[in-house]
Design a protein around this motif. Structure first.
Motif, PDB file in Angstrom:
ATOM      1  N   ASP A 188       4.979  -6.382  22.571  1.00 47.41           N
ATOM      2  CA  ASP A 188       5.663  -7.583  21.736  1.00 47.41           C
ATOM      3  C   ASP A 188       4.334  -6.473  20.399  1.00 47.41           C
ATOM      4  O   ASP A 188       3.416  -6.448  20.197  1.00 47.41           O
ATOM      5  N   ILE A 189       5.347  -5.538  19.504  1.00 50.71           N
ATOM      6  CA  ILE A 189       4.926  -4.877  18.200  1.00 50.71           C
ATOM      7  C   ILE A 189       5.465  -5.254  16.572  1.00 50.71           C
ATOM      8  O   ILE A 189       6.581  -5.780  17.063  1.00 50.71           O
ATOM      9  N   VAL A 190       5.518  -4.625  16.261  1.00 46.11           N
ATOM     10  CA  VAL A 190       5.710  -4.779  15.085  1.00 46.11           C
ATOM     11  C   VAL A 190       5.252  -3.688  14.415  1.00 46.11           C
ATOM     12  O   VAL A 190       4.291  -3.209  14.336  1.00 46.11           O
ATOM     13  N   SER A 191       6.554  -3.372  13.092  1.00 44.18           N
ATOM     14  CA  SER A 191       5.885  -2.354  11.467  1.00 44.18           C
ATOM     15  C   SER A 191       5.839  -2.889  10.379  1.00 44.18           C
ATOM     16  O   SER A 191       7.070  -3.968  10.232  1.00 44.18           O
ATOM     17  N   VAL A 192       5.021  -3.006   9.908  1.00 49.75           N
ATOM     18  CA  VAL A 192       4.815  -3.809   8.327  1.00 49.75           C
ATOM     19  C   VAL A 192       4.818  -2.630   7.692  1.00 49.75           C
ATOM     20  O   VAL A 192       5.319  -1.456   7.386  1.00 49.75           O
ATOM     21  N   SER A 193       5.631  -3.418   6.071  1.00 47.16           N
ATOM     22  CA  SER A 193       5.649  -2.471   5.323  1.00 47.16           C
ATOM     23  C   SER A 193       5.467  -1.762   4.380  1.00 47.16           C
ATOM     24  O   SER A 193       3.785  -1.522   5.028  1.00 47.16           O
ATOM     25  N   HIS A 194       5.977  -0.547   3.815  1.00 49.40           N
ATOM     26  CA  HIS A 194       4.797   0.502   3.296  1.00 49.40           C
ATOM     27  C   HIS A 194       3.826   0.438   2.506  1.00 49.40           C
ATOM     28  O   HIS A 194       3.047   1.408   1.699  1.00 49.40           O
ATOM     29  N   VAL A 195       4.366  -0.869   1.694  1.00 48.21           N
ATOM     30  CA  VAL A 195       3.702  -1.075   1.245  1.00 48.21           C
ATOM     31  C   VAL A 195       2.214  -1.699   1.196  1.00 48.21           C
ATOM     32  O   VAL A 195       1.477  -1.366   0.751  1.00 48.21           O
ATOM     33  N   ILE A 196       2.037  -2.571   1.887  1.00 47.64           N
ATOM     34  CA  ILE A 196       0.354  -2.734   2.075  1.00 47.64           C
ATOM     35  C   ILE A 196      -0.137  -1.736   3.296  1.00 47.64           C
ATOM     36  O   ILE A 196      -1.046  -1.736   3.787  1.00 47.64           O
ATOM     37  N   PHE A 197       0.773  -1.284   3.969  1.00 46.33           N
ATOM     38  CA  PHE A 197       0.425   0.007   5.187  1.00 46.33           C
ATOM     39  C   PHE A 197      -0.073   0.861   4.455  1.00 46.33           C
ATOM     40  O   PHE A 197      -1.479   1.376   4.342  1.00 46.33           O
ATOM     41  N   ASP A 198       0.868   1.248   3.080  1.00 41.93           N
ATOM     42  CA  ASP A 198      -0.183   2.595   2.182  1.00 41.93           C
ATOM     43  C   ASP A 198      -1.489   2.023   1.174  1.00 41.93           C
ATOM     44  O   ASP A 198      -2.340   2.782   1.011  1.00 41.93           O
ATOM     45  N   SER A 199      -1.349   0.912   0.755  1.00 42.26           N
ATOM     46  CA  SER A 199      -2.510  -0.376   0.212  1.00 42.26           C
ATOM     47  C   SER A 199      -4.096  -0.154   1.219  1.00 42.26           C
ATOM     48  O   SER A 199      -4.924   0.270   0.036  1.00 42.26           O
ATOM     49  N   ALA A 200      -3.290  -0.175   2.060  1.00 35.22           N
ATOM     50  CA  ALA A 200      -4.803  -0.186   2.750  1.00 35.22           C
ATOM     51  C   ALA A 200      -5.005   0.958   3.527  1.00 35.22           C
ATOM     52  O   ALA A 200      -6.239   1.214   4.152  1.00 35.22           O
ATOM     53  N   SER A 201      -4.097   2.488   3.664  1.00 38.83           N
ATOM     54  CA  SER A 201      -4.783   3.168   3.864  1.00 38.83           C
ATOM     55  C   SER A 201      -6.718   3.980   2.853  1.00 38.83           C
ATOM     56  O   SER A 201      -5.748   3.774   1.632  1.00 38.83           O
ATOM     57  N   GLU A 202      -6.704   4.619   4.257  1.00 36.80           N
ATOM     58  CA  GLU A 202      -8.175   5.405   3.345  1.00 36.80           C
ATOM     59  C   GLU A 202      -8.592   6.526   3.460  1.00 36.80           C
ATOM     60  O   GLU A 202      -9.916   6.755   3.256  1.00 36.80           O
ATOM     61  N   GLY A 203      -7.133   6.930   3.998  1.00 41.44           N
ATOM     62  CA  GLY A 203      -7.478   8.773   4.149  1.00 41.44           C
ATOM     63  C   GLY A 203      -5.908   9.509   3.861  1.00 41.44           C
ATOM     64  O   GLY A 203      -4.629   8.741   3.624  1.00 41.44           O
ATOM     65  N   SER A 204      -5.420  10.346   4.399  1.00 40.73           N
ATOM     66  CA  SER A 204      -4.753  10.991   4.273  1.00 40.73           C
ATOM     67  C   SER A 204      -4.031  10.985   5.864  1.00 40.73           C
ATOM     68  O   SER A 204      -3.278  10.944   6.119  1.00 40.73           O
ATOM     69  N   ASP A 205      -4.692  10.561   7.071  1.00 43.81           N
ATOM     70  CA  ASP A 205      -4.043  10.302   8.312  1.00 43.81           C
ATOM     71  C   ASP A 205      -3.829   8.874   8.598  1.00 43.81           C
ATOM     72  O   ASP A 205      -4.813   8.046   8.185  1.00 43.81           O
ATOM     73  N   PRO A 206      -2.557   8.550   8.624  1.00 41.25           N
ATOM     74  CA  PRO A 206      -2.153   7.248   8.966  1.00 41.25           C
ATOM     75  C   PRO A 206      -3.023   6.622  10.040  1.00 41.25           C
ATOM     76  O   PRO A 206      -2.898   5.417  10.238  1.00 41.25           O
ATOM     77  N   ASN A 207      -2.588   7.211  11.351  1.00 40.75           N
ATOM     78  CA  ASN A 207      -3.804   7.470  12.723  1.00 40.75           C
ATOM     79  C   ASN A 207      -4.829   6.241  12.085  1.00 40.75           C
ATOM     80  O   ASN A 207      -5.444   5.860  13.205  1.00 40.75           O
ATOM     81  N   THR A 208      -5.486   7.108  11.360  1.00 40.08           N
ATOM     82  CA  THR A 208      -6.663   5.790  11.628  1.00 40.08           C
ATOM     83  C   THR A 208      -6.368   4.840  10.410  1.00 40.08           C
ATOM     84  O   THR A 208      -7.710   4.109   9.567  1.00 40.08           O
ATOM     85  N   ASN A 209      -5.694   4.179  10.175  1.00 40.70           N
ATOM     86  CA  ASN A 209      -5.204   3.129   8.762  1.00 40.70           C
ATOM     87  C   ASN A 209      -5.758   1.496   9.617  1.00 40.70           C
ATOM     88  O   ASN A 209      -5.366   1.680  10.629  1.00 40.70           O
ATOM     89  N   PRO A 210      -6.729   1.282   8.362  1.00 41.22           N
ATOM     90  CA  PRO A 210      -7.154  -0.178   9.431  1.00 41.22           C
ATOM     91  C   PRO A 210      -6.157  -1.382  10.040  1.00 41.22           C
ATOM     92  O   PRO A 210      -6.360  -2.023  10.277  1.00 41.22           O
ATOM     93  N   LEU A 211      -5.000  -1.084   9.392  1.00 43.10           N
ATOM     94  CA  LEU A 211      -4.025  -2.548  10.062  1.00 43.10           C
ATOM     95  C   LEU A 211      -3.660  -1.920  11.492  1.00 43.10           C
ATOM     96  O   LEU A 211      -3.023  -3.119  12.231  1.00 43.10           O
TER      97      LEU A 211
END
Length: 274
Positions: A188-211
């Motif tokens: 039971d997983i989901v892939s969210v839009s790149h728009v909100i994923f990139d907006s919530a990003s706090e650095g260059s590493d996507p693995n540490t994204n708060p979402l």
């Protein structure tokens, strides 16, 4: 013998006319000066004032001073007294002028130019640039950045915007996602839009994204079978490049619980949990 005066009678002398002292022009009118010329006098005017102050008084000037100070004169002497405010202004101006002359002597040259050139073309433009142009540019930049960034974050379906969002639901074959998690189609997983994923990003590493790892509840009315509303809780593990801001890309196991697999693309609602 009698003496004969051969010269004859003396010739009459022509009268000499002189202007009265009160009609004599002792101080010729000075040419009009601009306001800038009064504040920053030219070098010729300063040299003339220095020369006049250094010139010794002549005998005629001393005699004229004695005549004006003669107590036997019958003309009344009018003395004008300036008000206190008017008396302090010239004193203040003179002190400022002396301070300016001591700091920046008028007879010296600065970068091969006169003091007037230094004030008009170097110091004045620099002051305008520092105290007017730079603050305006900083204020304009800050205002524009706030204007463009604030509405975008408010309209995005981020966890901080509590509400229910509506978008398209699709499914995909999961693998190693942007969050660094290996997933399968049975989870039971989901892939969210790149728009909100990139907006919530706090650095260059996507693995540490708060979402990453957050939970979303997806709901849809299963109209195809008449089963009514169905809801599934899914975990964010990936970033969907082709999705809109409110779209979700689900695993096949989740999608088939909300719609028939052959539908491919349906509309549903969702919200952040926690």
């Amino acid at each position: 013998m009698t003496d004969h005066n051969e010269d004859g009678p003396p010739a009459a002398t022509s009268p000499v006319y002189q202007l009265p002292e009160w009609e004599t022009i002792t101080h010729p009118p000075k040419p009009r000066q601009s306001l800038l010329g009064r504040i920053l006098p030219s070098r010729a005017t300063e040299d003339e004032s220095v020369a006049m102050s250094a010139r010794p008084s002549t005998t005629a000037e001393l005699d004229r001073g004695k005549e004006t100070s003669d107590p036997a004169s019958t003309l009344p002497l009018h003395t004008t007294t300036a008000p206190e405010n008017g008396a302090t202004r010239p004193t203040l101006f003179a002190s400022l002028q002396r301070s300016l002359d001591s700091a920046i002597p008028p007879h010296r040259t600065y970068l091969g130019r006169s003091r007037r050139f230094l004030f008009l073309y170097i110091l004045l433009p620099a002051a305008v640039f520092v105290f007017v142009v730079i603050p305006l540019a900083i204020g304009l930049g800050v205002g524009l950045s706030r204007r463009h960034s604030a509405p975008e974050n408010q309209n995005l379906p981020l966890p901080s915007n509590h509400g229910i969002f509506t978008g398209e639901l699709t499914y995909y074959e999961p693998a190693l996602g942007a969050c660094g998690i290996q997933s399968s189609s049975s989870e039971d997983i989901v892939s969210v839009s790149h728009v909100i994923f990139d907006s919530a990003s706090e650095g260059s590493d996507p693995n540490t994204n708060p979402l990453c790892g957050m939970t979303i509840r997806v709901t849809r009315d299963y109209v195809e079978t008449g089963a009514g509303n169905r809801s599934v809780d899914v975990t964010v593990v990936d970033r969907c490049v082709g999705c809109g801001a409110t779209d979700l890309d689900l695993s096949i196991a989740v999608f088939t619980r909300l719609a028939p697999q052959d539908s491919g693309r349906v509309v549903g609602s969702w919200a952040w949990l926690g």
